[in-house]
Design a protein around this motif. Structure first.
Motif, PDB file in Angstrom:
ATOM      1  N   ILE A   1       0.830  -1.209   0.000  1.00 14.16           N
ATOM      2  CA  ILE A   1       0.000   0.000   0.000  1.00 14.16           C
ATOM      3  C   ILE A   1       0.863   1.257   0.000  1.00 14.16           C
ATOM      4  N   THR A   2       1.898   1.278   0.836  1.00 14.34           N
ATOM      5  CA  THR A   2       2.728   2.480   0.916  1.00 14.34           C
ATOM      6  C   THR A   2       3.543   2.695  -0.363  1.00 14.34           C
ATOM      7  N   ARG A   3       3.922   1.618  -1.040  1.00 14.21           N
ATOM      8  CA  ARG A   3       4.608   1.783  -2.327  1.00 14.21           C
ATOM      9  C   ARG A   3       3.678   2.389  -3.358  1.00 14.21           C
ATOM     10  N   LEU A   4       2.417   1.961  -3.340  1.00  9.98           N
ATOM     11  CA  LEU A   4       1.433   2.541  -4.256  1.00  9.98           C
ATOM     12  C   LEU A   4       1.228   4.026  -3.974  1.00  9.98           C
ATOM     13  N   LEU A   5       1.422   4.410  -2.712  1.00 11.50           N
ATOM     14  CA  LEU A   5       1.278   5.819  -2.329  1.00 11.50           C
ATOM     15  C   LEU A   5       2.541   6.627  -2.602  1.00 11.50           C
ATOM     16  N   GLY A   6       3.589   5.951  -3.080  1.00 15.28           N
ATOM     17  CA  GLY A   6       4.807   6.653  -3.469  1.00 15.28           C
ATOM     18  C   GLY A   6       5.914   6.690  -2.438  1.00 15.28           C
ATOM     19  N   PHE A   7       5.748   5.963  -1.327  1.00 15.86           N
ATOM     20  CA  PHE A   7       6.796   5.950  -0.309  1.00 15.86           C
ATOM     21  C   PHE A   7       7.913   4.997  -0.732  1.00 15.86           C
ATOM     22  N   GLU A   8       9.149   5.413  -0.500  1.00 19.61           N
ATOM     23  CA  GLU A   8      10.319   4.564  -0.737  1.00 19.61           C
ATOM     24  C   GLU A   8      11.056   4.418   0.589  1.00 19.61           C
ATOM     25  N   TRP A   9      10.706   3.378   1.319  1.00 20.66           N
ATOM     26  CA  TRP A   9      11.254   3.220   2.658  1.00 20.66           C
ATOM     27  C   TRP A   9      12.640   2.587   2.654  1.00 20.66           C
ATOM     28  N   ALA A  10      13.442   2.972   3.647  1.00 22.58           N
ATOM     29  CA  ALA A  10      14.789   2.408   3.804  1.00 22.58           C
ATOM     30  C   ALA A  10      14.683   0.947   4.231  1.00 22.58           C
ATOM     31  N   SER A  11      15.638   0.148   3.786  1.00 22.03           N
ATOM     32  CA  SER A  11      15.638  -1.268   4.148  1.00 22.03           C
ATOM     33  C   SER A  11      16.243  -1.462   5.535  1.00 22.03           C
ATOM     34  N   ASN A  12      16.066  -2.637   6.071  1.00 20.95           N
ATOM     35  CA  ASN A  12      16.637  -2.982   7.372  1.00 20.95           C
ATOM     36  C   ASN A  12      18.160  -2.838   7.315  1.00 20.95           C
ATOM     37  N   PRO A  13      18.765  -2.110   8.267  1.00 23.11           N
ATOM     38  CA  PRO A  13      20.226  -1.939   8.247  1.00 23.11           C
ATOM     39  C   PRO A  13      20.986  -3.264   8.299  1.00 23.11           C
ATOM     40  N   ALA A  14      20.331  -4.313   8.787  1.00 20.97           N
ATOM     41  CA  ALA A  14      20.991  -5.618   8.890  1.00 20.97           C
ATOM     42  C   ALA A  14      20.812  -6.471   7.639  1.00 20.97           C
ATOM     43  N   SER A  15      20.135  -5.926   6.634  1.00 19.38           N
ATOM     44  CA  SER A  15      19.914  -6.677   5.390  1.00 19.38           C
ATOM     45  C   SER A  15      21.244  -7.106   4.778  1.00 19.38           C
ATOM     46  N   GLY A  16      21.331  -8.384   4.399  1.00 19.69           N
ATOM     47  CA  GLY A  16      22.541  -8.911   3.794  1.00 19.69           C
ATOM     48  C   GLY A  16      23.627  -9.281   4.784  1.00 19.69           C
ATOM     49  N   LYS A  17      23.334  -9.160   6.094  1.00 18.18           N
ATOM     50  CA  LYS A  17      24.361  -9.424   7.115  1.00 18.18           C
ATOM     51  C   LYS A  17      23.981 -10.551   8.056  1.00 18.18           C
ATOM     52  N   LEU A  18      22.973 -11.332   7.692  1.00 20.40           N
ATOM     53  CA  LEU A  18      22.472 -12.352   8.606  1.00 20.40           C
ATOM     54  C   LEU A  18      23.578 -13.280   9.095  1.00 20.40           C
ATOM     55  N   GLY A  19      24.418 -13.724   8.196  1.00 19.84           N
ATOM     56  CA  GLY A  19      25.469 -14.661   8.575  1.00 19.84           C
ATOM     57  C   GLY A  19      26.416 -14.117   9.622  1.00 19.84           C
ATOM     58  N   SER A  20      26.673 -12.816   9.571  1.00 19.14           N
ATOM     59  CA  SER A  20      27.658 -12.225  10.495  1.00 19.14           C
ATOM     60  C   SER A  20      27.052 -11.811  11.831  1.00 19.14           C
ATOM     61  N   ILE A  21      25.719 -11.741  11.909  1.00 16.63           N
ATOM     62  CA  ILE A  21      25.103 -11.286  13.161  1.00 16.63           C
ATOM     63  C   ILE A  21      24.158 -12.313  13.776  1.00 16.63           C
ATOM     64  N   ILE A  22      24.075 -13.499  13.181  1.00 19.87           N
ATOM     65  CA  ILE A  22      23.067 -14.462  13.619  1.00 19.87           C
ATOM     66  C   ILE A  22      23.209 -14.837  15.093  1.00 19.87           C
ATOM     67  N   PHE A  23      24.443 -14.862  15.615  1.00 22.53           N
ATOM     68  CA  PHE A  23      24.626 -15.206  17.020  1.00 22.53           C
ATOM     69  C   PHE A  23      24.379 -14.006  17.940  1.00 22.53           C
ATOM     70  N   MET A  24      24.349 -12.809  17.377  1.00 23.28           N
ATOM     71  CA  MET A  24      24.056 -11.616  18.164  1.00 23.28           C
ATOM     72  C   MET A  24      22.547 -11.373  18.270  1.00 23.28           C
ATOM     73  N   ILE A  25      21.811 -11.822  17.265  1.00 21.28           N
ATOM     74  CA  ILE A  25      20.383 -11.523  17.167  1.00 21.28           C
ATOM     75  C   ILE A  25      19.594 -11.880  18.420  1.00 21.28           C
ATOM     76  N   PRO A  26      19.761 -13.084  18.994  1.00 18.20           N
ATOM     77  CA  PRO A  26      18.965 -13.412  20.185  1.00 18.20           C
ATOM     78  C   PRO A  26      19.150 -12.420  21.332  1.00 18.20           C
ATOM     79  N   PHE A  27      20.392 -11.957  21.550  1.00 18.67           N
ATOM     80  CA  PHE A  27      20.657 -11.019  22.645  1.00 18.67           C
ATOM     81  C   PHE A  27      20.133  -9.615  22.302  1.00 18.67           C
ATOM     82  N   MET A  28      20.338  -9.201  21.056  1.00 18.78           N
ATOM     83  CA  MET A  28      19.856  -7.879  20.646  1.00 18.78           C
ATOM     84  C   MET A  28      18.337  -7.790  20.744  1.00 18.78           C
ATOM     85  N   LEU A  29      17.657  -8.862  20.323  1.00 19.37           N
ATOM     86  CA  LEU A  29      16.195  -8.841  20.351  1.00 19.37           C
ATOM     87  C   LEU A  29      15.637  -9.019  21.755  1.00 19.37           C
TER      88      LEU A  29
END
Length: 206
Positions: free
Chosen positions: A84-112
């Motif tokens: 819906i927001t794309r149809l309205l013309g919004f271009e939202w920033a992606s998750n800063p962790a996008s593409g980094k799952l492998g390097s942060i997977i062991f940090m995720i449980p503690f961060m969350l």
């Protein structure tokens, strides 16, 4: 929505807990190696604010089927909101962790868990001051959403605020609901949160 007993605390203890939550959040946001800042700050905050009552939210979750249901609910809502927001013309920033799952997977449980200590901490803090669960959950969602503003900044205040409230804020409402319905268990909301992020990051890391 039915009411639940409040955790025992005082204004001064809540203020002290809030200070450590804020310090933990600032460490997470500003110091590259302090990825566990909010987790550590959150644990200290809960000990200060709620003391032995903190253990009341650490029980094993009931109604485990609500965890995958919460995950599905957020993913479906997230996709619909995104379309819906794309149809309205919004271009939202992606998750800063996008593409980094492998390097942060062991940090995720503690961060969350840090994010859960903050989100549920705000909810329980507001509840202890006499607010209803619904009002406390909305306040928790508002603050939780806004704390993601810098992470998802896209150059527009309107677009960024819409993003963090409609996605991160709505996610917080779902996590809070799972928390309540799994027996007031922070593990229920945490499991849901971890699964949501792992699924989302798995798709963006391809």
């Amino acid at each position: 929505m039915y009411e639940i007993d409040s955790l025992e605390t005082t204004n001064s203890r809540l203020f002290g807990g809030a200070i450590f939550l804020l310090l933990g959040f600032l460490a997470l946001e500003t110091i590259s190696w302090a990825w566990a800042g909010l987790f550590v700050g959150g644990l200290i905050a809960w000990f200060i604010a709620f003391r032995k009552d903190s253990f009341k939210v650490s029980t094993f979750p009931r109604r485990l089927w609500l965890i995958p249901l919460g995950v599905i609910a957020y993913l479906v809502l997230g996709i619909l909101i995104g379309l819906i927001t794309r149809l309205l013309g919004f271009e939202w920033a992606s998750n800063p962790a996008s593409g980094k799952l492998g390097s942060i997977i062991f940090m995720i449980p503690f961060m969350l868990m840090g994010e859960e200590l903050l989100g549920i901490g705000i909810l329980e803090g507001a509840k202890s001051k006499g607010f209803s669960f619904l009002t406390s959950s909305l306040l928790s969602a508002l603050i939780f959403g806004l704390m993601h503003t810098f992470s998802y900044w896209d150059g527009s205040i309107v677009s960024t605020i819409a993003h963090v409230l409609l996605l991160q804020g709505v996610a917080r409402l779902i996590f809070n609901y799972v928390y309540l319905k799994t027996g007031r268990s922070i593990w229920g909301s945490w499991f849901t949160h971890v699964l949501v992020d792992l699924i989302a990051l798995s798709f963006t890391s391809r």
